[in-house]
Motif scaffolding. Structure first.
Motif, PDB file in Angstrom:
ATOM      1  N   GLN A   9       8.973   4.302  -4.426  1.00  0.00           N
ATOM      2  CA  GLN A   9       8.569   3.128  -5.195  1.00  0.00           C
ATOM      3  C   GLN A   9       7.586   2.274  -4.410  1.00  0.00           C
ATOM      4  OE1 GLN A   9      12.614   1.823  -6.063  1.00  0.00           O
ATOM      5  NE2 GLN A   9      12.162   2.016  -8.261  1.00  0.00           N
ATOM      6  N   ILE A  10       7.804   2.139  -3.124  1.00  0.00           N
ATOM      7  CA  ILE A  10       6.878   1.354  -2.293  1.00  0.00           C
ATOM      8  C   ILE A  10       5.525   2.046  -2.228  1.00  0.00           C
ATOM      9  CG2 ILE A  10       6.405   0.580   0.069  1.00  0.00           C
ATOM     10  CD1 ILE A  10       9.481   0.078   0.298  1.00  0.00           C
ATOM     11  N   GLU A  11       5.517   3.346  -1.984  1.00  0.00           N
ATOM     12  CA  GLU A  11       4.246   4.083  -1.898  1.00  0.00           C
ATOM     13  C   GLU A  11       3.497   4.069  -3.229  1.00  0.00           C
ATOM     14  OE1 GLU A  11       2.764   5.094   0.936  1.00  0.00           O
ATOM     15  OE2 GLU A  11       4.505   4.092   1.826  1.00  0.00           O
ATOM     16  N   TYR A  12       4.223   4.239  -4.328  1.00  0.00           N
ATOM     17  CA  TYR A  12       3.591   4.200  -5.648  1.00  0.00           C
ATOM     18  C   TYR A  12       3.035   2.800  -5.933  1.00  0.00           C
ATOM     19  CZ  TYR A  12       2.835   4.718 -10.632  1.00  0.00           C
ATOM     20  OH  TYR A  12       2.258   4.744 -11.872  1.00  0.00           O
ATOM     21  N   SER A  13       3.760   1.768  -5.513  1.00  0.00           N
ATOM     22  CA  SER A  13       3.289   0.394  -5.693  1.00  0.00           C
ATOM     23  C   SER A  13       2.017   0.148  -4.889  1.00  0.00           C
ATOM     24  CB  SER A  13       4.380  -0.598  -5.294  1.00  0.00           C
ATOM     25  OG  SER A  13       5.498  -0.464  -6.154  1.00  0.00           O
ATOM     26  N   LYS A  14       1.932   0.733  -3.711  1.00  0.00           N
ATOM     27  CA  LYS A  14       0.697   0.626  -2.915  1.00  0.00           C
ATOM     28  C   LYS A  14      -0.470   1.279  -3.650  1.00  0.00           C
ATOM     29  CE  LYS A  14       2.784   0.744   1.712  1.00  0.00           C
ATOM     30  NZ  LYS A  14       2.889   1.572   2.931  1.00  0.00           N
ATOM     31  N   GLU A  15      -0.228   2.458  -4.228  1.00  0.00           N
ATOM     32  CA  GLU A  15      -1.282   3.151  -4.971  1.00  0.00           C
ATOM     33  C   GLU A  15      -1.751   2.321  -6.160  1.00  0.00           C
ATOM     34  OE1 GLU A  15      -0.286   7.192  -6.053  1.00  0.00           O
ATOM     35  OE2 GLU A  15       0.628   7.520  -4.084  1.00  0.00           O
ATOM     36  N   LYS A  16      -0.804   1.763  -6.923  1.00  0.00           N
ATOM     37  CA  LYS A  16      -1.166   0.895  -8.044  1.00  0.00           C
ATOM     38  C   LYS A  16      -1.900  -0.340  -7.536  1.00  0.00           C
ATOM     39  CE  LYS A  16       1.594  -0.266 -11.385  1.00  0.00           C
ATOM     40  NZ  LYS A  16       2.797  -0.598 -12.187  1.00  0.00           N
ATOM     41  N   GLY A  17      -1.494  -0.845  -6.383  1.00  0.00           N
ATOM     42  CA  GLY A  17      -2.164  -2.001  -5.781  1.00  0.00           C
ATOM     43  C   GLY A  17      -3.617  -1.696  -5.448  1.00  0.00           C
ATOM     44  N   LEU A  18      -3.869  -0.465  -5.017  1.00  0.00           N
ATOM     45  CA  LEU A  18      -5.254  -0.075  -4.737  1.00  0.00           C
ATOM     46  C   LEU A  18      -6.088  -0.084  -6.008  1.00  0.00           C
ATOM     47  CD1 LEU A  18      -4.813   2.814  -2.141  1.00  0.00           C
ATOM     48  CD2 LEU A  18      -5.621   0.480  -1.731  1.00  0.00           C
ATOM     49  N   LEU A  81       4.075  -7.146   1.488  1.00  0.00           N
ATOM     50  CA  LEU A  81       2.999  -6.217   1.817  1.00  0.00           C
ATOM     51  C   LEU A  81       1.689  -6.802   1.310  1.00  0.00           C
ATOM     52  CD1 LEU A  81       5.070  -3.226   0.771  1.00  0.00           C
ATOM     53  CD2 LEU A  81       3.744  -3.160   2.853  1.00  0.00           C
ATOM     54  N   TYR A  82       0.678  -6.811   2.163  1.00  0.00           N
ATOM     55  CA  TYR A  82      -0.656  -7.278   1.796  1.00  0.00           C
ATOM     56  C   TYR A  82      -1.670  -6.232   2.204  1.00  0.00           C
ATOM     57  CZ  TYR A  82       1.475 -11.823   1.194  1.00  0.00           C
ATOM     58  OH  TYR A  82       2.276 -12.843   0.778  1.00  0.00           O
ATOM     59  N   TYR A  83      -2.707  -6.093   1.393  1.00  0.00           N
ATOM     60  CA  TYR A  83      -3.738  -5.117   1.695  1.00  0.00           C
ATOM     61  C   TYR A  83      -4.787  -5.750   2.593  1.00  0.00           C
ATOM     62  CZ  TYR A  83      -6.974  -1.283   1.223  1.00  0.00           C
ATOM     63  OH  TYR A  83      -7.795  -0.223   1.490  1.00  0.00           O
ATOM     64  N   ASP A  84      -5.024  -5.119   3.718  1.00  0.00           N
ATOM     65  CA  ASP A  84      -6.068  -5.535   4.655  1.00  0.00           C
ATOM     66  C   ASP A  84      -7.321  -4.745   4.301  1.00  0.00           C
ATOM     67  OD1 ASP A  84      -7.799  -5.941   6.775  1.00  0.00           O
ATOM     68  OD2 ASP A  84      -6.348  -5.407   8.319  1.00  0.00           O
ATOM     69  N   LYS A  85      -8.236  -5.384   3.566  1.00  0.00           N
ATOM     70  CA  LYS A  85      -9.403  -4.645   3.079  1.00  0.00           C
ATOM     71  C   LYS A  85     -10.363  -4.288   4.209  1.00  0.00           C
ATOM     72  CE  LYS A  85     -12.206  -8.493   1.608  1.00  0.00           C
ATOM     73  NZ  LYS A  85     -13.156  -8.950   0.673  1.00  0.00           N
ATOM     74  N   GLU A  89      -5.817  -0.806   4.856  1.00  0.00           N
ATOM     75  CA  GLU A  89      -4.415  -0.415   4.985  1.00  0.00           C
ATOM     76  C   GLU A  89      -3.512  -1.548   4.525  1.00  0.00           C
ATOM     77  OE1 GLU A  89      -3.518   0.352   9.083  1.00  0.00           O
ATOM     78  OE2 GLU A  89      -4.140  -1.624   9.722  1.00  0.00           O
ATOM     79  N   TRP A  90      -2.285  -1.180   4.157  1.00  0.00           N
ATOM     80  CA  TRP A  90      -1.279  -2.154   3.776  1.00  0.00           C
ATOM     81  C   TRP A  90      -0.570  -2.638   5.043  1.00  0.00           C
ATOM     82  CZ3 TRP A  90      -0.839  -4.178  -0.993  1.00  0.00           C
ATOM     83  CH2 TRP A  90      -1.467  -3.504  -2.031  1.00  0.00           C
ATOM     84  N   ILE A  91      -0.371  -3.944   5.145  1.00  0.00           N
ATOM     85  CA  ILE A  91       0.298  -4.574   6.288  1.00  0.00           C
ATOM     86  C   ILE A  91       1.587  -5.221   5.771  1.00  0.00           C
ATOM     87  CG2 ILE A  91       0.107  -6.299   8.109  1.00  0.00           C
ATOM     88  CD1 ILE A  91      -2.009  -4.210   8.456  1.00  0.00           C
TER      89      ILE A  91
END
Length: 94
Positions: A9-18, A81-85, A89-91
């Motif tokens: 769920q975390i990894e999928y949420s990161k993908e959707k976040g991208l 989790l925040y995306y470091d553009k 990467e996600w931090i």
């Protein structure tokens, strides 16, 4: 069993976040500036903007006066989790 599901769920949420980050960047290319909110993307570009993560938490978007922004979400484990553009990467923060 729950830990592999939570990790997915975390990894999928990161993908959707991208995909959200791509919409923000597309707005910048199209209009010359970053949007002030996700609703601005939806209104101007008439695109579907995901609001919820696979974890059931909402994506957040913070726009700053200097023209920068942050996309993030809260995880099960109590951290954000925040995306470091810059580094692409996600931090995670406690």
């Amino acid at each position: 069993m729950s830990i592999p599901i939570r990790d997915w769920q975390i990894e999928y949420s990161k993908e959707k976040g991208l995909s959200l980050i791509n919409l923000v960047e597309k707005h910048k290319v199209t209009y010359g500036n970053y949007p002030k909110s996700f609703s601005e993307i939806k209104g101007k570009m008439n695109l579907k903007v995901p609001k919820w993560t696979a974890l059931g938490t909402k994506y957040t978007y913070d726009f700053f006066e200097n023209g920068n922004y942050i996309v993030g979400f809260k995880s099960y484990y109590g951290y954000d989790l925040y995306y470091d553009k810059l580094n692409k990467e996600w931090i995670a923060y406690d």
